[in-house]
Design a protein around this motif. Structure first.
Motif, PDB file in Angstrom:
ATOM      1  N   HIS A 179      58.536  80.628   2.058  1.00  0.00           N
ATOM      2  CA  HIS A 179      59.406  79.549   1.601  1.00  0.00           C
ATOM      3  C   HIS A 179      59.132  78.243   2.351  1.00  0.00           C
ATOM      4  O   HIS A 179      59.250  77.155   1.780  1.00  0.00           O
ATOM      5  N   VAL A 180      58.759  78.349   3.625  1.00  0.00           N
ATOM      6  CA  VAL A 180      58.435  77.148   4.395  1.00  0.00           C
ATOM      7  C   VAL A 180      57.253  76.423   3.771  1.00  0.00           C
ATOM      8  O   VAL A 180      57.291  75.203   3.560  1.00  0.00           O
ATOM      9  N   PHE A 181      56.189  77.159   3.433  1.00  0.00           N
ATOM     10  CA  PHE A 181      54.998  76.500   2.890  1.00  0.00           C
ATOM     11  C   PHE A 181      55.207  76.052   1.446  1.00  0.00           C
ATOM     12  O   PHE A 181      54.585  75.085   1.007  1.00  0.00           O
ATOM     13  N   GLN A 182      56.082  76.705   0.702  1.00  0.00           N
ATOM     14  CA  GLN A 182      56.423  76.220  -0.631  1.00  0.00           C
ATOM     15  C   GLN A 182      57.160  74.890  -0.550  1.00  0.00           C
ATOM     16  O   GLN A 182      56.994  74.022  -1.409  1.00  0.00           O
ATOM     17  N   ALA A 183      57.945  74.725   0.520  1.00  0.00           N
ATOM     18  CA  ALA A 183      58.717  73.485   0.684  1.00  0.00           C
ATOM     19  C   ALA A 183      57.911  72.368   1.330  1.00  0.00           C
ATOM     20  O   ALA A 183      58.308  71.206   1.286  1.00  0.00           O
ATOM     21  N   LEU A 184      56.763  72.704   1.908  1.00  0.00           N
ATOM     22  CA  LEU A 184      55.954  71.710   2.614  1.00  0.00           C
ATOM     23  C   LEU A 184      55.035  71.015   1.619  1.00  0.00           C
ATOM     24  O   LEU A 184      53.986  71.524   1.245  1.00  0.00           O
ATOM     25  N   THR A 185      55.432  69.824   1.185  1.00  0.00           N
ATOM     26  CA  THR A 185      54.713  69.145   0.104  1.00  0.00           C
ATOM     27  C   THR A 185      54.032  67.858   0.539  1.00  0.00           C
ATOM     28  O   THR A 185      53.444  67.163  -0.271  1.00  0.00           O
ATOM     29  N   ASP A 186      54.118  67.515   1.828  1.00  0.00           N
ATOM     30  CA  ASP A 186      53.510  66.259   2.270  1.00  0.00           C
ATOM     31  C   ASP A 186      52.846  66.445   3.619  1.00  0.00           C
ATOM     32  O   ASP A 186      52.854  67.527   4.192  1.00  0.00           O
ATOM     33  N   ASN A 187      52.281  65.368   4.120  1.00  0.00           N
ATOM     34  CA  ASN A 187      51.579  65.413   5.397  1.00  0.00           C
ATOM     35  C   ASN A 187      52.263  64.605   6.486  1.00  0.00           C
ATOM     36  O   ASN A 187      51.719  64.464   7.588  1.00  0.00           O
ATOM     37  N   THR A 188      53.417  64.051   6.202  1.00  0.00           N
ATOM     38  CA  THR A 188      54.055  63.143   7.157  1.00  0.00           C
ATOM     39  C   THR A 188      55.424  63.618   7.628  1.00  0.00           C
ATOM     40  O   THR A 188      55.986  63.020   8.539  1.00  0.00           O
ATOM     41  N   SER A 189      55.956  64.656   7.041  1.00  0.00           N
ATOM     42  CA  SER A 189      57.284  65.114   7.425  1.00  0.00           C
ATOM     43  C   SER A 189      57.267  65.727   8.821  1.00  0.00           C
ATOM     44  O   SER A 189      56.200  66.020   9.395  1.00  0.00           O
ATOM     45  N   GLU A 190      58.439  65.947   9.379  1.00  0.00           N
ATOM     46  CA  GLU A 190      58.543  66.569  10.698  1.00  0.00           C
ATOM     47  C   GLU A 190      57.891  67.944  10.703  1.00  0.00           C
ATOM     48  O   GLU A 190      57.191  68.317  11.652  1.00  0.00           O
ATOM     49  N   ALA A 191      58.088  68.697   9.616  1.00  0.00           N
ATOM     50  CA  ALA A 191      57.499  70.031   9.523  1.00  0.00           C
ATOM     51  C   ALA A 191      55.977  69.965   9.510  1.00  0.00           C
ATOM     52  O   ALA A 191      55.294  70.793  10.133  1.00  0.00           O
ATOM     53  N   GLY A 199      46.763  87.414  11.128  1.00  0.00           N
ATOM     54  CA  GLY A 199      48.184  87.131  11.260  1.00  0.00           C
ATOM     55  C   GLY A 199      48.756  86.654   9.937  1.00  0.00           C
ATOM     56  O   GLY A 199      48.031  86.167   9.067  1.00  0.00           O
ATOM     57  N   GLY A 200      50.059  86.795   9.771  1.00  0.00           N
ATOM     58  CA  GLY A 200      50.696  86.455   8.500  1.00  0.00           C
ATOM     59  C   GLY A 200      50.458  85.028   8.056  1.00  0.00           C
ATOM     60  O   GLY A 200      50.289  84.751   6.866  1.00  0.00           O
ATOM     61  N   ILE A 201      50.398  84.092   9.015  1.00  0.00           N
ATOM     62  CA  ILE A 201      50.235  82.678   8.669  1.00  0.00           C
ATOM     63  C   ILE A 201      48.858  82.394   8.084  1.00  0.00           C
ATOM     64  O   ILE A 201      48.647  81.375   7.415  1.00  0.00           O
ATOM     65  N   SER A 202      47.899  83.292   8.305  1.00  0.00           N
ATOM     66  CA  SER A 202      46.542  83.078   7.795  1.00  0.00           C
ATOM     67  C   SER A 202      46.465  83.170   6.277  1.00  0.00           C
ATOM     68  O   SER A 202      45.459  82.792   5.682  1.00  0.00           O
ATOM     69  N   ALA A 203      47.521  83.663   5.641  1.00  0.00           N
ATOM     70  CA  ALA A 203      47.547  83.737   4.178  1.00  0.00           C
ATOM     71  C   ALA A 203      47.722  82.361   3.540  1.00  0.00           C
ATOM     72  O   ALA A 203      47.546  82.214   2.324  1.00  0.00           O
ATOM     73  N   ILE A 227      60.656  83.965   5.202  1.00  0.00           N
ATOM     74  CA  ILE A 227      60.794  82.578   5.610  1.00  0.00           C
ATOM     75  C   ILE A 227      59.461  81.834   5.614  1.00  0.00           C
ATOM     76  O   ILE A 227      59.397  80.652   5.253  1.00  0.00           O
ATOM     77  N   GLY A 228      58.375  82.512   5.985  1.00  0.00           N
ATOM     78  CA  GLY A 228      57.080  81.847   6.026  1.00  0.00           C
ATOM     79  C   GLY A 228      56.646  81.336   4.668  1.00  0.00           C
ATOM     80  O   GLY A 228      56.183  80.198   4.524  1.00  0.00           O
ATOM     81  N   ALA A 267      49.428  78.746  26.068  1.00  0.00           N
ATOM     82  CA  ALA A 267      50.538  79.698  26.033  1.00  0.00           C
ATOM     83  C   ALA A 267      51.596  79.334  24.988  1.00  0.00           C
ATOM     84  O   ALA A 267      52.318  80.203  24.495  1.00  0.00           O
ATOM     85  N   GLY A 268      51.681  78.050  24.649  1.00  0.00           N
ATOM     86  CA  GLY A 268      52.701  77.624  23.694  1.00  0.00           C
ATOM     87  C   GLY A 268      52.295  77.764  22.236  1.00  0.00           C
ATOM     88  O   GLY A 268      53.091  77.454  21.336  1.00  0.00           O
ATOM     89  N   LEU A 269      51.068  78.216  21.973  1.00  0.00           N
ATOM     90  CA  LEU A 269      50.605  78.337  20.588  1.00  0.00           C
ATOM     91  C   LEU A 269      51.150  79.623  19.975  1.00  0.00           C
ATOM     92  O   LEU A 269      50.614  80.704  20.189  1.00  0.00           O
ATOM     93  N   SER A 270      52.217  79.490  19.227  1.00  0.00           N
ATOM     94  CA  SER A 270      52.859  80.639  18.597  1.00  0.00           C
ATOM     95  C   SER A 270      53.080  80.350  17.119  1.00  0.00           C
ATOM     96  O   SER A 270      53.790  79.399  16.763  1.00  0.00           O
ATOM     97  N   ALA A 271      52.468  81.157  16.255  1.00  0.00           N
ATOM     98  CA  ALA A 271      52.686  80.991  14.818  1.00  0.00           C
ATOM     99  C   ALA A 271      54.140  81.253  14.460  1.00  0.00           C
ATOM    100  O   ALA A 271      54.721  80.566  13.612  1.00  0.00           O
ATOM    101  N   VAL A 272      54.746  82.237  15.112  1.00  0.00           N
ATOM    102  CA  VAL A 272      56.145  82.583  14.831  1.00  0.00           C
ATOM    103  C   VAL A 272      57.058  81.418  15.187  1.00  0.00           C
ATOM    104  O   VAL A 272      57.918  81.013  14.391  1.00  0.00           O
ATOM    105  N   ALA A 273      56.885  80.864  16.388  1.00  0.00           N
ATOM    106  CA  ALA A 273      57.714  79.732  16.801  1.00  0.00           C
ATOM    107  C   ALA A 273      57.458  78.511  15.921  1.00  0.00           C
ATOM    108  O   ALA A 273      58.384  77.749  15.611  1.00  0.00           O
ATOM    109  N   THR A 274      56.214  78.312  15.501  1.00  0.00           N
ATOM    110  CA  THR A 274      55.875  77.184  14.635  1.00  0.00           C
ATOM    111  C   THR A 274      56.591  77.297  13.298  1.00  0.00           C
ATOM    112  O   THR A 274      57.190  76.323  12.811  1.00  0.00           O
ATOM    113  N   ILE A 275      56.529  78.473  12.682  1.00  0.00           N
ATOM    114  CA  ILE A 275      57.212  78.685  11.397  1.00  0.00           C
ATOM    115  C   ILE A 275      58.708  78.463  11.536  1.00  0.00           C
ATOM    116  O   ILE A 275      59.352  77.826  10.676  1.00  0.00           O
ATOM    117  N   ASN A 276      59.302  78.969  12.597  1.00  0.00           N
ATOM    118  CA  ASN A 276      60.748  78.811  12.798  1.00  0.00           C
ATOM    119  C   ASN A 276      61.123  77.345  12.983  1.00  0.00           C
ATOM    120  O   ASN A 276      62.141  76.877  12.450  1.00  0.00           O
TER     121      ASN A 276
END
Length: 220
Positions: free
Chosen positions: A120-132, A163-167, A117-118, A95-104
């Protein structure tokens, strides 16, 4: 909930004074119908579409036909139990698997507030260890577990992600990697479970609109 038990097709026909038939379909199923008609599920006999949005939806094609279930409620994996070894709580379901909540949550971790926002989030995500990255990994592992569970029962040829995140190619790769990791947990599962092809939907967020037409065209 106000739609529950309502025969919407009849209501629409009466309200609009129409003489043509009206077909009603779940939006996730409509998206899957588009993909099976002319998209990335075309030609498959046993396959699925998983739509990632505010929750998770799924549509199954078995023997080439969209599967509705005996009570027309097939395809609700948000209710799937992902951990049955602990006291029964919501956290043990999907029930907690939400792409919208994950992006936010990723946006908050990265300090990203620009729209869309989606992207820009992935443009800013440049590593594998950050909180995001950790937030995203938790989400994609959960989706991978869900698809792997489906695969152990259904032996599907292909699963496409909507879904939008699948892009985002990173999302698809992490889901594929997660499914493979679950397959390799034991040597027996590695030898026994055949993994499905996993790829994004062809029609992205337009799939449900295209799929609304598909039953009318295909049935003539």
């Amino acid at each position: 909930p106000f739609l529950e038990g309502l025969v919407l097709g009849t209501q629409l026909t009466t309200a609009a004074d129409l003489t043509v038939p009206i077909l009603i379909e779940n939006d996730g199923n409509a998206a899957a119908l588009a993909e099976h008609w002319r998209g990335n599920l075309a030609g498959t006999m046993n396959s699925a579409m998983v739509v990632l949005g505010t929750g998770v939806g799924a549509s199954l094609f078995l023997n080439g036909q969209l599967y509705h279930g005996s009570h027309y409620v097939a395809g609700e994996p948000s209710f799937m139990v992902t951990n049955g070894l602990t006291p029964i709580m919501r956290e043990q379901t999907a029930a907690g698997l939400s792409a919208v909540a994950t992006i936010n949550a990723m946006a908050d971790a990265l300090g990203v507030h620009e729209e869309p926002i989606g992207q820009h989030v992935f443009q800013a995500l440049t590593d594998n260890t950050s909180e995001a990255a950790v937030i995203l990994g938790t989400f994609t592992r959960g989706v991978a577990a869900m698809i792997y569970n489906m695969q152990t029962v259904l032996d599907l040829e292909k699963v496409i992600i909507g879904g939008g995140i699948s892009a985002q190619p990173r999302v698809i790769k992490e889901i594929r990697d997660g499914i493979e990791a679950y397959q390799q947990v034991t040597s027996l599962s590695a030898r026994t479970i055949r993994l499905p092809v996993v790829e994004p939907a062809k029609y992205r967020n337009a799939a449900n609109l295209i799929g609304a037409v598909a039953p009318l065209v295909v049935r003539g």
